[in-house]
Motif scaffolding. Structure first.
Motif, mmCIF file in Angstrom:
data_model
loop_
_atom_site.group_PDB
_atom_site.id
_atom_site.type_symbol
_atom_site.label_atom_id
_atom_site.label_comp_id
_atom_site.label_asym_id
_atom_site.label_seq_id
_atom_site.Cartn_x
_atom_site.Cartn_y
_atom_site.Cartn_z
ATOM 1 N N THR A 217 -6.056 5.409 -4.753
ATOM 2 C CA THR A 217 -6.412 5.428 -3.330
ATOM 3 C C THR A 217 -7.341 4.266 -2.993
ATOM 4 N N GLY A 218 -8.309 3.990 -3.889
ATOM 5 C CA GLY A 218 -9.208 2.861 -3.651
ATOM 6 C C GLY A 218 -8.467 1.545 -3.553
ATOM 7 N N TYR A 219 -7.515 1.344 -4.446
ATOM 8 C CA TYR A 219 -6.740 0.103 -4.402
ATOM 9 C C TYR A 219 -5.873 0.024 -3.145
ATOM 10 N N LEU A 220 -5.355 1.157 -2.678
ATOM 11 C CA LEU A 220 -4.572 1.159 -1.442
ATOM 12 C C LEU A 220 -5.438 0.802 -0.235
ATOM 13 N N VAL A 221 -6.657 1.343 -0.195
ATOM 14 C CA VAL A 221 -7.583 0.996 0.893
ATOM 15 C C VAL A 221 -7.880 -0.502 0.874
ATOM 16 N N SER A 222 -8.122 -1.035 -0.319
ATOM 17 C CA SER A 222 -8.372 -2.469 -0.449
ATOM 18 C C SER A 222 -7.151 -3.267 -0.024
ATOM 19 N N GLY A 223 -5.962 -2.797 -0.394
ATOM 20 C CA GLY A 223 -4.737 -3.485 0.018
ATOM 21 C C GLY A 223 -4.581 -3.516 1.537
ATOM 22 N N ALA A 224 -4.985 -2.421 2.198
ATOM 23 C CA ALA A 224 -4.939 -2.393 3.665
ATOM 24 C C ALA A 224 -5.880 -3.436 4.258
ATOM 25 N N GLY A 225 -7.058 -3.597 3.631
ATOM 26 C CA GLY A 225 -7.986 -4.615 4.100
ATOM 27 C C GLY A 225 -7.418 -6.023 3.941
ATOM 28 N N LEU A 226 -6.753 -6.281 2.834
ATOM 29 C CA LEU A 226 -6.146 -7.600 2.619
ATOM 30 C C LEU A 226 -5.023 -7.843 3.614
ATOM 31 N N LEU A 227 -4.275 -6.795 3.927
ATOM 32 C CA LEU A 227 -3.224 -6.944 4.940
ATOM 33 C C LEU A 227 -3.837 -7.261 6.300
#
Length: 478
Positions: A345-355
């Protein structure tokens, strides 16, 4: 609590243990931020010493290449010499090399000092993480301690940018190196006062020299090859030959380690599903984090016109959120949520920020795009890093703790170096294509957007690895 293999004995008092954590984290901070602290000071250093543009790359690469190549050796030496003693040697060497670099009269002298820094960092970093694992018993206290350590490791790059920008603007580029002497001295004083060394236990096994040579040359070739790809292109003979040779050497190392009696890196350290997943996902996340700091630095300074100091200040939100995620959110949530779910979940949140970062333009998008994206990236990555650090050394026998800690640092450093080269190359290619129909700044931004798109994909892949490969850890809910 007493440990074997020449490690340290700590006072049982809670206050003493947490002061030891400050000392360990200070050393880790010094090692991590030195990979980025000189980024903003390179133009001034180049003007002062009069070296070519090619020399700028080597000032950065010489540190990361040596650091990444020698980490496994540093981890095994820590197991053999004693973690406290190795920690002290690394501190002394790193501080001395930093002073020599800060006083460098020529580019050759500076690069030599950076190589020495990298070698000492490879000795220091595994010992630091091992001391952390041995100082704090399993459970909530260790999770909180690992959270603090993870915050330092994750935020170090941004802190380096901030400190480097401040020192460059108000003093000289030389202080980006000389400042390490003060960090090393403070950590050394804390080591002497609060961390006592137990008598080393002799080890009869011989050091696996063949494995050492293969993996060191392989990792160095991998970092060098990807660094050449960034500047010379993927088709250049030096790029291709370095990467191919590195892959051959690393493959030969893996085969050798499965057959020798006393391997440098016992394969059971890697083949545990939880640890292996933590190493792999951590490498991907480090690749993204290193690149984000670098490309955003270019964007803020070259496109938006930020000074080095203000560029460093602009990174404060992501640094603070990394600290918040690692030190507070991660340790608390790990008591309620399985590690693989929390990491993913943490990596998905970070991925959303990069997007979200793909929305940058040539206008000032810091408050509307860069700032909110940085908050997501910092919180997500920081939370995931705590889980990764806990699992990366969990269940490892005391005699292998140093090498397991070295694998953590190796995955981060090599992942960061390889990822930065790969994503920077993608950005450069996209910018060159865009330049055919757009002005310079717009073309550069188009390149950054492509790199952030790929970076977001890397984070999603890290999340998939966490969800799919990890088994539920027996202590996740404690």
């Amino acid at each position: 609590m007493t440990e074997i293999s020449g490690t340290l004995t700590t006072d049982p008092a809670t206050k003493r243990r947490w002061i030891a954590l400050v000392v360990i984290s200070l050393a880790q901070l010094m090692v991590v931020f030195d990979a980025s602290i000189m980024n903003v000071s390179l133009p001034q250093a180049q003007q002062d010493l009069g070296f070519s543009d090619d020399g700028r790359q080597w000032v950065i690469t010489s540190y990361s290449l040596t650091f990444g190549a020698l980490l496994l050796l540093g981890g095994r030496l820590s197991d053999r010499w004693g973690h406290g003693r190795t920690f002290t040697i690394g501190l002394l060497g790193f501080g001395a090399a930093s002073v020599l670099g800060g006083l460098a009269p020529t580019i050759e002298f500076l690069i030599a000092a950076r190589v020495a820094q990298g070698a000492c960092a490879a000795i220091l970093a595994p010992a630091a993480l091992t001391l952390l694992s041995l100082t704090f018993a399993k459970g909530r206290e260790r999770t909180r301690a690992v959270g603090v350590f993870s915050a330092v490791a994750g935020a170090g790059g941004g802190i380096g940018m901030l400190l480097g920008g401040s020192l460059t603007e108000f003093t000289s580029w030389r202080w980006t190196l000389l400042v390490n002497a003060f960090f090393a001295a403070a950590a050394l004083a804390g080591r002497i006062i609060y961390m006592k060394e137990a008598r080393a236990q002799a080890q009869a096994d011989r050091l696996d020299l063949s494995g050492l040579l293969m993996v060191s040359a392989g990792l160095a070739g991998l970092v060098f090859g990807f660094s050449r790809a960034e500047t010379m292109g993927w088709g250049h003979v030096s790029t291709v030959s370095s990467i191919v040779a590195a892959l051959v050497l690393i493959t030969a190392f893996a085969i050798t380690e499965s057959r020798v009696q006393s391997p440098l890196l016992p394969l059971h350290v890697l083949l545990n599903r939880n640890r292996g997943s933590a190493y792999l996902s951590g490498a991907l996340a480090s690749a993204v984090l290193f690149t984000q700091f670098l490309l955003l630095s270019y964007y803020l300074q070259s496109t938006l016109g930020f000074t080095p100091l203000w560029c460093g200040i602009a990174f404060l939100p992501v640094v603070l959120c990394l600290i918040l995620g690692s030190s507070f959110a991660g340790p608390r949530l790990m008591r309620r949520i399985p590690a693989q779910m929390l990491m993913g979940t943490g990596y998905l949140v970070s991925g959303a920020g990069l997007l979200w970062l793909t929305g940058i333009t040539t206008e000032n998008t810091y408050p509307t795009v860069v700032l909110p994206a940085s908050l997501l990236i910092g919180l997500g990555t920081g939370t995931a890093f705590t889980c990764s650090m806990v699992l990366a050394t969990d269940g490892v026998q005391p005699k292998d703790l140093g090498i397991a800690s070295a694998v953590v640092n190796t995955s981060q450093q090599v992942g960061g170096a390889v990822g930065t080269a790969l994503l920077s190359s993608l950005a450069a290619g996209a910018a060159a294509t865009a330049a055919q129909g757009q002005a310079g700044p717009a073309a550069a931004v188009a390149g950054y957007v492509v790199a952030f798109q790929w970076a977001s994909g890397f984070m999603v892949l890290a999340a998939i690895i966490s969800f799919a490969l990890m088994r539920r850890h027996p202590e996740d809910s404690k």
